[in-house]
Design an enzyme around this catalytic site. Sequence first.
Site, PDB file in Angstrom:
ATOM      1  N   GLY A 193       1.194  -1.201  -0.124  1.00 30.73           N
ATOM      2  CA  GLY A 193      -0.033   0.339  -0.035  1.00 30.73           C
ATOM      3  C   GLY A 193       0.062   1.395   0.128  1.00 30.73           C
ATOM      4  O   GLY A 193       0.764   2.209   0.338  1.00 30.73           O
ATOM      5  N   ALA A 194       2.033   0.718  -0.247  1.00 34.35           N
ATOM      6  CA  ALA A 194       2.789   2.183  -0.861  1.00 34.35           C
ATOM      7  C   ALA A 194       2.986   3.422  -1.621  1.00 34.35           C
ATOM      8  O   ALA A 194       3.758   3.947  -1.883  1.00 34.35           O
ATOM      9  CB  ALA A 194       4.205   2.096  -0.987  1.00 34.35           C
ATOM     10  N   SER A 252       0.046   5.435  -2.215  1.00 38.02           N
ATOM     11  CA  SER A 252      -0.308   6.967  -1.109  1.00 38.02           C
ATOM     12  C   SER A 252      -0.471   6.823   0.120  1.00 38.02           C
ATOM     13  O   SER A 252      -0.381   6.329   0.799  1.00 38.02           O
ATOM     14  CB  SER A 252      -1.865   6.978  -2.016  1.00 38.02           C
ATOM     15  OG  SER A 252      -2.332   5.842  -1.481  1.00 38.02           O
ATOM     16  N   GLY A 253      -0.876   8.147   0.901  1.00 45.05           N
ATOM     17  CA  GLY A 253      -0.537   8.189   2.215  1.00 45.05           C
ATOM     18  C   GLY A 253       0.141   7.848   2.819  1.00 45.05           C
ATOM     19  O   GLY A 253       1.262   8.145   2.433  1.00 45.05           O
ATOM     20  N   GLY A 268       1.321   4.432   3.346  1.00 41.29           N
ATOM     21  CA  GLY A 268       2.233   3.797   3.018  1.00 41.29           C
ATOM     22  C   GLY A 268       3.246   4.612   2.080  1.00 41.29           C
ATOM     23  O   GLY A 268       4.788   3.925   2.272  1.00 41.29           O
ATOM     24  N   SER A 322      -5.238  -0.713  13.863  1.00 43.92           N
ATOM     25  CA  SER A 322      -6.125   0.500  14.267  1.00 43.92           C
ATOM     26  C   SER A 322      -6.931   0.820  15.384  1.00 43.92           C
ATOM     27  O   SER A 322      -6.745  -0.751  15.260  1.00 43.92           O
ATOM     28  CB  SER A 322      -7.034   1.072  12.836  1.00 43.92           C
ATOM     29  OG  SER A 322      -8.427   2.162  13.582  1.00 43.92           O
ATOM     30  N   TYR A 368     -14.065  -3.427   8.886  1.00 45.60           N
ATOM     31  CA  TYR A 368     -13.252  -2.679   9.036  1.00 45.60           C
ATOM     32  C   TYR A 368     -12.697  -3.434  10.780  1.00 45.60           C
ATOM     33  O   TYR A 368     -11.174  -3.715  10.762  1.00 45.60           O
ATOM     34  CB  TYR A 368     -13.431  -1.388   8.760  1.00 45.60           C
ATOM     35  CG  TYR A 368     -11.917  -0.891   8.985  1.00 45.60           C
ATOM     36  CD1 TYR A 368     -11.059  -1.522   7.782  1.00 45.60           C
ATOM     37  CD2 TYR A 368     -11.590   0.254   9.748  1.00 45.60           C
ATOM     38  CE1 TYR A 368      -9.379  -0.355   8.310  1.00 45.60           C
ATOM     39  CE2 TYR A 368     -10.358   0.468  10.278  1.00 45.60           C
ATOM     40  CZ  TYR A 368      -9.273   0.683   9.217  1.00 45.60           C
ATOM     41  OH  TYR A 368      -8.437   1.223   9.013  1.00 45.60           O
TER      42      TYR A 368
END
Length: 291
Positions: free
Chosen positions: A13-14, A16-17, A19, A144, A169
């Site tokens: 997940g690198a 965006s955001g 990551g 989270s 989630y």
Amino acid sequence: MSEVSPPIALVTGATSGIGEVTARALIRQGYHVVLLARNATKAARTQQQLQELAPPGSRADVLLCDLSDLAQVRRAAAEFNQRYARLDVLVNNAGLVFGAERETSADGYEMTLATNQLGPFLLTSLLLDKLRQSPAARIVNVASVAHQFARPNLDDLNATRQYSPMRAYANSKLFNILFTQELARQLRQRGITNVSTNSLHPGVVASNFGSNSTWLTRAFYQVAAPFMTTSEDGAQTSIYLATAPEVAGTSGGYFVKKRPAPVKSAFNTPANVQRLWQESERMVGQPFFAA
């Protein structure tokens, strides 16, 4: 003298955001960063940006993989194992909230479970031998604080009887933490002392996270956005757990703002954790530790 090769980090997940921020920090610190991503265009863009930051001897590579598809996870892991001699840092960062209607993966599993838990579980298992080739490997699992709202049903992990996107989630983020704790325990039990693992809450990050979920979830993020942290701030605990010398000997912890935090969940019992591990092995189709 032979040139010392840079440490290798794989970040999911690198593109965006947090990551992307994590990958950027690692390459600036001299890591050879491998980006595991679903979207080839975004991956190529991120790779080019990271390459411009790379010090001499370091570089950014790409592995294309949809973590929800276990066949793709196996293919990506096999490619990594063929191309690289070791793995020093694995950051399981990718995570998604899905929509109001229950969706299933290529393997028939609910998409949140498949993407946030089963994919990372299998990927970590398949890369464990390469992690063990490192003198001091670290596995960082991005969870989270939403885990506090989890209400898992071990008899219906696949959410066939009851589904809501935010509950799915929350459950998956609790599973990330419990996976971390149990993995640390099993590594110690097997005398594997050169691999550590920790999980974290990055903060509620103002990004496009949840944009494909229900209108209520999107509305919540729009209203809460002014109070959220940035991706830069949200990535700091991931970077800390991946690189800080002071946590080199820590394993099985859950961190918030670079500090250990308690895991508040009545589900967190040895019996439930053991069964979750066993169910995860069953769903991915293999034991985590090779015989």
